[in-house]
Design a protein around this motif. Structure first.
Motif, PDB file in Angstrom:
ATOM      1  N   LEU B   7     -11.159  -4.469  -5.541  1.00  0.00           N
ATOM      2  CA  LEU B   7     -11.322  -4.548  -4.099  1.00  0.00           C
ATOM      3  C   LEU B   7     -10.625  -3.394  -3.394  1.00  0.00           C
ATOM      4  CD1 LEU B   7     -10.834  -8.355  -3.782  1.00  0.00           C
ATOM      5  CD2 LEU B   7     -12.934  -7.080  -3.407  1.00  0.00           C
ATOM      6  N   ASP B   9     -11.502  -0.499  -2.820  1.00  0.00           N
ATOM      7  CA  ASP B   9     -12.309   0.233  -1.859  1.00  0.00           C
ATOM      8  C   ASP B   9     -12.307  -0.459  -0.506  1.00  0.00           C
ATOM      9  OD1 ASP B   9     -13.683  -1.912  -2.973  1.00  0.00           O
ATOM     10  OD2 ASP B   9     -15.625  -1.072  -2.424  1.00  0.00           O
ATOM     11  N   ALA B  10     -12.278  -1.784  -0.562  1.00  0.00           N
ATOM     12  CA  ALA B  10     -12.299  -2.532   0.687  1.00  0.00           C
ATOM     13  C   ALA B  10     -10.979  -2.412   1.431  1.00  0.00           C
ATOM     14  CB  ALA B  10     -12.592  -4.003   0.405  1.00  0.00           C
ATOM     15  N   SER B  11      -9.896  -2.241   0.658  1.00  0.00           N
ATOM     16  CA  SER B  11      -8.601  -2.236   1.318  1.00  0.00           C
ATOM     17  C   SER B  11      -8.170  -0.830   1.705  1.00  0.00           C
ATOM     18  CB  SER B  11      -7.562  -2.877   0.405  1.00  0.00           C
ATOM     19  OG  SER B  11      -7.617  -2.281  -0.858  1.00  0.00           O
ATOM     20  N   GLN B  13      -9.027   1.106   3.873  1.00  0.00           N
ATOM     21  CA  GLN B  13      -9.570   1.494   5.168  1.00  0.00           C
ATOM     22  C   GLN B  13      -8.486   1.739   6.200  1.00  0.00           C
ATOM     23  OE1 GLN B  13     -12.640  -1.060   6.445  1.00  0.00           O
ATOM     24  NE2 GLN B  13     -13.821  -0.871   4.580  1.00  0.00           N
ATOM     25  N   ALA B  15      -5.781   0.050   6.852  1.00  0.00           N
ATOM     26  CA  ALA B  15      -4.992  -1.060   7.369  1.00  0.00           C
ATOM     27  C   ALA B  15      -3.569  -0.912   6.870  1.00  0.00           C
ATOM     28  CB  ALA B  15      -5.591  -2.376   6.877  1.00  0.00           C
ATOM     29  N   SER B  16      -2.587  -1.360   7.655  1.00  0.00           N
ATOM     30  CA  SER B  16      -1.200  -1.142   7.269  1.00  0.00           C
ATOM     31  C   SER B  16      -0.877  -2.003   6.064  1.00  0.00           C
ATOM     32  CB  SER B  16      -0.274  -1.495   8.430  1.00  0.00           C
ATOM     33  OG  SER B  16      -0.287  -2.878   8.648  1.00  0.00           O
ATOM     34  N   ARG B  17      -0.417  -1.357   4.999  1.00  0.00           N
ATOM     35  CA  ARG B  17      -0.070  -2.077   3.787  1.00  0.00           C
ATOM     36  C   ARG B  17       1.338  -2.629   3.927  1.00  0.00           C
ATOM     37  NH1 ARG B  17      -1.828  -1.793  -0.998  1.00  0.00           N
ATOM     38  NH2 ARG B  17      -3.903  -1.005  -1.419  1.00  0.00           N
ATOM     39  N   ARG B 364     -21.424   0.014   9.225  1.00  0.00           N
ATOM     40  CA  ARG B 364     -19.986  -0.070   8.978  1.00  0.00           C
ATOM     41  C   ARG B 364     -19.512   1.164   8.207  1.00  0.00           C
ATOM     42  NH1 ARG B 364     -16.669  -2.509   5.198  1.00  0.00           N
ATOM     43  NH2 ARG B 364     -18.450  -2.947   3.890  1.00  0.00           N
TER      44      ARG B 364
END
Lengths: 247, 365
Positions: B7, B9-11, B13, B15-17, B364
C-alpha cells in the motif's frame, strides 16, 4: 430504478422484536430493500428505527418474522455471519478507532477477507470514492473532523464489497457542509451498486437523497413509497418533517 | 508504525507520517545499536558490569515477552512472573531430574509454559480491565504457594540448584549467556515486529482500542487474544529458562514475585507499549537505575521507593512512554506539519474544485 423491481436484497418480513421482557418495539414490520436503492426510514423518536437496523444486522434477534439477505434466510445468523454474507452496519456516532491510522481503520473493514489482492483492489476503490481517505491515509483517525471520520467509516464498511449497507444516523453531529458531503457519498455508494438502508433524524434531507421512504410509527410501517412523493405529502410533512414543504 | 509495502503507493501522497525520519537513517541507527550491544562483552572487563548486562537483557526479554499481551491487546498482566518462574523451574527440573541437555530443556520448558498458558488464558481472557489484572495476580500467587510447598520436586523454600551447562570461567559464562539472551531477544523482537505489521496485528490493535467494535468488524477477538497470550507466555518462559541456566539458583519467592511482574509492566510502559523497542529501552532504564540505586543505597529496600518514583514520573510526564515522548521532541524541532484542520481559503477553493472533479474517473492524482 425500483420500478424494474429486481429481486430484493434485504427483506424484513413481519418482524416482531423488542428488548428483554419489555413490550415489543417492532410489531409486524415489513420492509424490503431492492438492489442499488436507498431506502430511508423516518419517523418520530421511539418509532423503532434503530431497532430495525439492529434486527437487520443480527445484533438483535427478532421474536417473530424472517430476515432474508439476497434470498437466504439469515434470521438466526449473528452479525459476523451476516457480515460475511455481505451486510455491513455503520453504527451511530463515531465508530472509528481514533488511535489507528485512517489506512488501518479502512483495512480493518476487510479483516474477514483473506485475499491480499482483493483487499488491495478494494482499497483503491474506496480511495477513489472517498478522496479524504487517500489524502489522510497515514493520519490517526481521531484527528479527523466528524464528517471525515464518517467517510472513513463508510469506506471501511465498503471494504467487504457489501450488498447492503445499514447506516444509522450518518449526519448526526455534522455541520451542513459535512452533511451535504455525507449524503453525496451515500448516493455514490448506491451508484456503485450497493443497496443502502438509512435511518436519519434529518428526515427531509434524507428523503431528498433516498429512492424509497418508509415512515415508521409505533413499530409498523405507517406509509411507504417513492421518496419524492413522501416529501410532497402535506400530511407527512406536517407530522414528521417539521412543517410545510419549503417553496 | 510501518505500513504494508503493497500500500506504499497509496501512502506516498505526502500525508504527514507519524515517523518522519527516513527509513535508511532508522535502519542505520538500529544497526549501530545492535553492533554496540553485541560488542558490549568485549568493551567491559569487569564481571560485575557484564552480569548487569546479562540481567538487563533478561529484563528486556521478559518485558518484550509481556508486551505481546500488554502492547497489542492493552490487557495488563501483573502476574507474568508466573511464566518466567515456570520456565525457570521447568528448565531446572528437566536438567536435574531428567538429565536433558540444556538446550533441549530450554526449548521444551518454554513450549511447556506455552501449553500451560492455554487453559490459563482461556479463563483469564474472559474478563477485562481490573478483573483480568486480579486473575493474573491470583495465578502467580497460587504458583508461589505450590512451588514453596511441593518440596519433593521443586526443592521447596530452600530452592533449586541448576548445574552449570558450560565448563568455563565466570566471565566467559556471562559472555555466553549475554549472547544467548541477545539471540532470544532478537527472535522475540522479530516475531513482535512481524505481528505488528500483519492483518492479525491490526485486529489485535483494534481490540486494544475497542474490543466490541473489533468484533463487529469480524475480528475473532477471543482467539486472537489467546494466541498472543500463549506467545507471550512462551517468550517469558524462555527468559525464565535462560535465567535458570545462567544464575543457577532458583528461589520460589524471587521467581514468582509480584514485584517481578510489576517490573515487566513498568519497563514496557516506560519505553512505550506500542513500540517494538519500547520494552527494551524500558529494561535498560530500569535495569541501570535499579543497579545504581542498589549500589547507592546499599541492601535496603530504598531502591524500590526510587523505582516507584520513576514510575510515577513516567505516568505523569510521558504517559505514552519514552519513545513516543522522544519522537514528539524530535518532531518539535523538525519541520512542523500544520494541523489538518487548518485550511486556507485558497486551499478550500481548491478542495471544493477537486471534490467536484472526483466524479470523473481517473482525475485523482
Amino acid at each position: 430504478m425500483a420500478s424494474e423491481s429486481p429481486p430484493n436484497l434485504l427483506e424484513l418480513d413481519r418482524i416482531e422484536a423488542g428488548y428483554g421482557h419489555a413490550a415489543l418495539v417492532l410489531r409486524g414490520l415489513t420492509i424490503t430493500v431492492p438492489r442499488s436503492t436507498i431506502v430511508c426510514l423516518v419517523g418520530p423518536n421511539g418509532a423503532g428505527k434503530s431497532t430495525v437496523l439492529k434486527v437487520a444486522s443480527g445484533m438483535l434477534h427478532p421474536r417473530g418474522g424472517t430476515v432474508r439477505l439476497d434470498g437466504h434466510d439469515v434470521t438466526r445468523h449473528g452479525p459476523q455471519q451476516r457480515l460475511r454474507a455481505g451486510l455491513a452496519h455503520v453504527l451511530q456516532g463515531h465508530s472509528v478507532f481514533p488511535e489507528m491510522t485512517v489506512g488501518e481503520n479502512v483495512r480493518l473493514g476487510a479483516y474477514t477477507v483473506p485475499d491480499r489482492a482483493t483487499v488491495a483492489t478494494r482499497v483503491q476503490f474506496v480511495q477513489h470514492l472517498f478522496p479524504v481517505v487517500s489524502e489522510q491515509w497515514d493520519v490517526l483517525a481521531g484527528l479527523l473532523s466528524g464528517g471525515q471520520q464518517k467517510q472513513v467509516e463508510f469506506a471501511r464498511s465498503l471494504m467487504i464489497d457489501p450488498k447492503v449497507v445499514l447506516l444509522d444516523e450518518p449526519s448526526m453531529g455534522l455541520d451542513p457542509k459535512a452533511t451535504a458531503t455525507v449524503f453525496e457519498q451515500i448516493e455514490r455508494m448506491r451508484d456503485t451498486g450497493t443497496a443502502v438502508l438509512l435511518v436519519e433524524q434529518n428526515a427531509r434531507r434524507a428523503l431528498q437523497t433516498a429512492d424509497i421512504g418508509c415512515v415508521l410509527d409505533l413499530g409498523r410501517v405507517h406509509m411507504s413509497g417513492p421518496a419524492p412523493e413522501l416529501l410532497d405529502d402535506p400530511e407527512l410533512s406536517q407530522l414528521y418533517l417539521g412543517g410545510h414543504v419549503a417553496g | 508504525m510501518p505500513n504494508d509495502s503493497d500500500l506504499a503507493d497509496a501512502s506516498a501522497q505526502g500525508a504527514s507520517r507519524p515517523w518522519p525520519i527516513p527509513r535508511l537513517l532508522g535502519t542505520g541507527t538500529l544497526g549501530a545499536l545492535a553492533i554496540l550491544v553485541l560488542s558490549f562483552p568485549f568493551l567491559t572487563d569487569t564481571g560485575y558490569l557484564l552480569s548487569t548486562g546479562v540481567f538487563i537483557l533478561n529484563y528486556a526479554l521478559m518485558a518484550t515477552g509481556w508486551n505481546f499481551v500488554g502492547g497489542f491487546t492493552g490487557y495488563i498482566s501483573l502476574g507474568h512472573a508466573a511464566y518466567w518462574g515456570l520456565g525457570a523451574y521447568a528448565t531446572a527440573i528437566m536438567i536435574t531430574r531428567l538429565d536433558m541437555p540444556w538446550y533441549l530443556a530450554l526449548v521444551t520448558s518454554a513450549a511447556a509454559v506455552a501449553v500451560i498458558a492455554v487453559p490459563v488464558g482461556i479463563a483469564a481472557l474472559r474478563v477485562r480491565g481490573a478483573s483480568f489484572v486480579i486473575v493474573t495476580i491470583a495465578f502467580v500467587m497460587i504458583l508461589l504457594l505450590v512451588f514453596q510447598s511441593w518440596a519433593g520436586v521443586t526443592g521447596g523454600s530452600s530452592g533449586l540448584m541448576v548445574p552449570r551447562a558450560f565448563d568455563v570461567l565466570r566471565t566467559q559464562h556471562h559472555q555466553i549467556f549475554f549472547y544467548l539472551y541477545a539471540a532470544a531477544l532478537a527472535l522475540t523482537l522479530l516475531v513482535w515486529w512481524a505481528i505488528d505489521r500483519s492483518r492479525f496485528g491490526m485486529g489485535l490493535k483494534a481490540i486494544r482500542e475497542d474490543e466490541d467494535k473489533a468484533r463487529a468488524l469480524g475480528v475473532p477477538t477471543y482467539a486472537s487474544k489467546l494466541v498472543v497470550f500463549v506467545l507471550s507466555a512462551f517468550f517469558t518462559g524462555l527468559a525464565g529458562g535462560l535465567y535458570a541456566l545462567w544464575f543457577g539458583d532458583l528461589d520460589p519467592v524471587f521467581q514468582f514475585s509480584i514485584l517481578m511482574g510489576a517490573y515487566m509492566v513498568l519497563m514496557a510502559l516506560l519505553g512505550g507499549i506500542r513500540e517494538l523497542f519500547g520494552p527494551v529501552l524500558g529494561a535498560l532504564v530500569v535495569g541501570v537505575s535499579v543497579e545504581y540505586f542498589k549500589s547507592e543505597f546499599g541492601d535496603t529496600q530504598f531502591h524500590l521507593v526510587a523505582t516507584g518514583l520513576l514510575l510515577a514520573l513516567v505516568v505523569l510526564f510521558m504517559p505514552e512512554g519514552l519513545i513516543p515522548w522522544l519522537r514528539g521532541l524530535f518532531q518539535r524541532f523538525g519541520p512542523r506539519a500544520s494541523s489538518i484542520r487548518e485550511v486556507s481559503a485558497g486551499e478550500l477553493a481548491e478542495q471544493v474544485e477537486r471534490e467536484h472533479a472526483v466524479d470523473e474517473p481517473g482525475s485523482r492524482s
